[in-house]
Design an enzyme around this catalytic site. Sequence first.
Site, PDB file in Angstrom:
ATOM      1  N   CYS A 177       0.550  -1.223  -0.303  1.00 25.02           N
ATOM      2  CA  CYS A 177      -0.348   0.064   0.221  1.00 25.02           C
ATOM      3  C   CYS A 177       0.764   1.254  -0.048  1.00 25.02           C
ATOM      4  O   CYS A 177       1.882   1.493   1.404  1.00 25.02           O
ATOM      5  CB  CYS A 177      -0.245  -0.488   0.896  1.00 25.02           C
ATOM      6  SG  CYS A 177      -2.075   1.115   1.826  1.00 25.02           S
ATOM      7  N   CYS A 225      -4.064   6.378  -4.169  1.00 24.66           N
ATOM      8  CA  CYS A 225      -4.165   4.803  -4.170  1.00 24.66           C
ATOM      9  C   CYS A 225      -2.540   5.454  -4.527  1.00 24.66           C
ATOM     10  O   CYS A 225      -2.552   5.646  -5.167  1.00 24.66           O
ATOM     11  CB  CYS A 225      -4.386   4.251  -5.306  1.00 24.66           C
ATOM     12  SG  CYS A 225      -4.044   2.545  -5.242  1.00 24.66           S
ATOM     13  N   GLU A 271     -10.468   0.572  -5.896  1.00 23.47           N
ATOM     14  CA  GLU A 271      -9.559  -0.153  -5.204  1.00 23.47           C
ATOM     15  C   GLU A 271     -10.028  -1.478  -4.944  1.00 23.47           C
ATOM     16  O   GLU A 271     -11.285  -2.180  -4.439  1.00 23.47           O
ATOM     17  CB  GLU A 271      -8.822   0.079  -3.942  1.00 23.47           C
ATOM     18  CG  GLU A 271      -7.836   0.896  -4.065  1.00 23.47           C
ATOM     19  CD  GLU A 271      -7.251   1.901  -2.671  1.00 23.47           C
ATOM     20  OE1 GLU A 271      -6.976   0.855  -2.050  1.00 23.47           O
ATOM     21  OE2 GLU A 271      -6.970   3.100  -2.986  1.00 23.47           O
ATOM     22  N   HIS A 325      -2.544  -4.045 -10.268  1.00 23.93           N
ATOM     23  CA  HIS A 325      -3.212  -2.559 -11.622  1.00 23.93           C
ATOM     24  C   HIS A 325      -3.726  -2.800 -13.010  1.00 23.93           C
ATOM     25  O   HIS A 325      -2.456  -3.673 -13.098  1.00 23.93           O
ATOM     26  CB  HIS A 325      -1.941  -1.446 -11.022  1.00 23.93           C
ATOM     27  CG  HIS A 325      -1.946  -0.810  -9.522  1.00 23.93           C
ATOM     28  ND1 HIS A 325      -3.096  -0.328  -9.043  1.00 23.93           N
ATOM     29  CD2 HIS A 325      -1.105  -1.968  -9.100  1.00 23.93           C
ATOM     30  CE1 HIS A 325      -2.546  -0.487  -7.837  1.00 23.93           C
ATOM     31  NE2 HIS A 325      -1.662  -1.029  -7.471  1.00 23.93           N
ATOM     32  N   THR A 370       0.298   3.266  -4.662  1.00 22.90           N
ATOM     33  CA  THR A 370       0.560   1.954  -5.695  1.00 22.90           C
ATOM     34  C   THR A 370       0.247   2.489  -7.262  1.00 22.90           C
ATOM     35  O   THR A 370       0.488   1.943  -8.536  1.00 22.90           O
ATOM     36  CB  THR A 370      -0.050   0.535  -5.209  1.00 22.90           C
ATOM     37  OG1 THR A 370      -1.190   0.126  -5.129  1.00 22.90           O
ATOM     38  CG2 THR A 370       1.370   0.308  -3.843  1.00 22.90           C
ATOM     39  N   GLY A 371      -1.252   2.409  -7.534  1.00 21.87           N
ATOM     40  CA  GLY A 371      -1.909   2.896  -8.059  1.00 21.87           C
ATOM     41  C   GLY A 371      -1.670   3.594  -9.483  1.00 21.87           C
ATOM     42  O   GLY A 371      -1.275   4.128 -10.565  1.00 21.87           O
TER      43      GLY A 371
HETATM   44  N1  LIG Z   1      -6.042  -2.050  -2.003  1.00 20.59           N
HETATM   45  C1  LIG Z   1      -5.620  -2.351  -2.647  1.00 20.59           C
HETATM   46  C2  LIG Z   1      -3.720  -2.433  -1.264  1.00 20.59           C
HETATM   47  C3  LIG Z   1      -4.373  -0.773  -0.662  1.00 20.59           C
HETATM   48  C4  LIG Z   1      -3.311   0.158  -2.315  1.00 20.59           C
HETATM   49  C5  LIG Z   1      -3.698   1.643  -1.369  1.00 20.59           C
HETATM   50  N2  LIG Z   1      -4.762   2.376  -1.720  1.00 20.59           N
HETATM   51  C6  LIG Z   1      -2.077   2.752  -1.918  1.00 20.59           C
HETATM   52  O1  LIG Z   1      -1.998   3.502  -1.524  1.00 20.59           O
HETATM   53  O2  LIG Z   1      -1.722   1.660  -2.679  1.00 20.59           O
HETATM   54  C7  LIG Z   1      -4.877  -3.796  -2.969  1.00 20.59           C
HETATM   55  O3  LIG Z   1      -5.993  -4.772  -2.586  1.00 20.59           O
HETATM   56  O4  LIG Z   1      -4.695  -4.086  -3.596  1.00 20.59           O
END
Ligand SMILES: N[C@@H](CCC[C@H](N)C(=O)O)C(=O)O
Length: 279
Positions: free
Chosen positions: A75, A224, A215, A166, A226-227
């Site tokens: 995350c 997000c 997400e 993603h 990672t997004g």
């Molecule tokens: N929901 C995501 C994990 C959380 C990602 C987060 N909000 C971020 O900021 O990267 C998943 O299930 O991969």
Amino acid sequence: MTIEFTKYHGLGNDFILIDNRCDLTPLITPEMAIRMCDRHFGIGADGVIFALPGQKGTDYTMRIFNSDGSEPEMCGNGIRCLAAFLTELEGISRSKDYYLIHTLAGVIRPQLTDDGQVRVDMGSPRLLAQEIPTTLAPGNSKVINLPLEIGNQTWHITCVSMGNPHCITFVEDVASIPLEIIGPEFEHHPVFPQRTNTEFIQVVNPHHLKMRVWERGAGITLACGTGACASLVAGVLNNLCDRMAIIELPGGNLEIEWSETDQRIYMTGPAERVFTGKM
Ligand SMILES: N[C@@H](CCC[C@H](N)C(=O)O)C(=O)O
């Protein structure tokens, strides 16, 4: 049982942080996390993050439960919040301005900057279909701008793993996307055996992308990390943006760079403490 927690957010992507440095097992279960994240009957958050002891030479371990109780590998906004939380826990005994954090996505390195932000070495993106994972293409090939039918429409998607999956789609106008309707269809589509996070991106110019996200395990969030990293990579792979850009999210901006020198992704953004409590 009484649990002490601190609520943090990174651009409105909010988390309940728990000091779990005493043990490698999280102090609460996924079922309890679902109740704590409930915005009406609980504290309210997109996820619960645990600061656990380090493993394999790292300073700490991060684990996270999404608001639906599932456990993602990484995350991005959460790890900035974790770095700020650890700084608070360590107080003046803190000996350095960065941490090596063990995660299910590998070792991640957040660093506190002089202006109070957190810059994170997020590692290298993974692009092969088997690494996402997705069955949309043969395992050892990349998924770049491939068609996928969802909701009587053909979307052209690019898939990137930042440890977590993603699926990115470039659109004319992000505001017009009915996220709450098509987000779940992407998340649960059979081509994504471990479900997926989905980002819709509008290219404002090569240095500025506008993003909305659905997400996995949390639904619509204000940001997000990672997004945002995965979306910049998808933009570069589709020749739509430079290797450094501002990603504008509903909760604010992140600065993302895909370094040409080491091929790693660097994310810079805020982490804000909201309140502490006992449950
Ligand atoms: N929901 C995501 C994990 C959380 C990602 C987060 N909000 C971020 O900021 O990267 C998943 O299930 O991969």
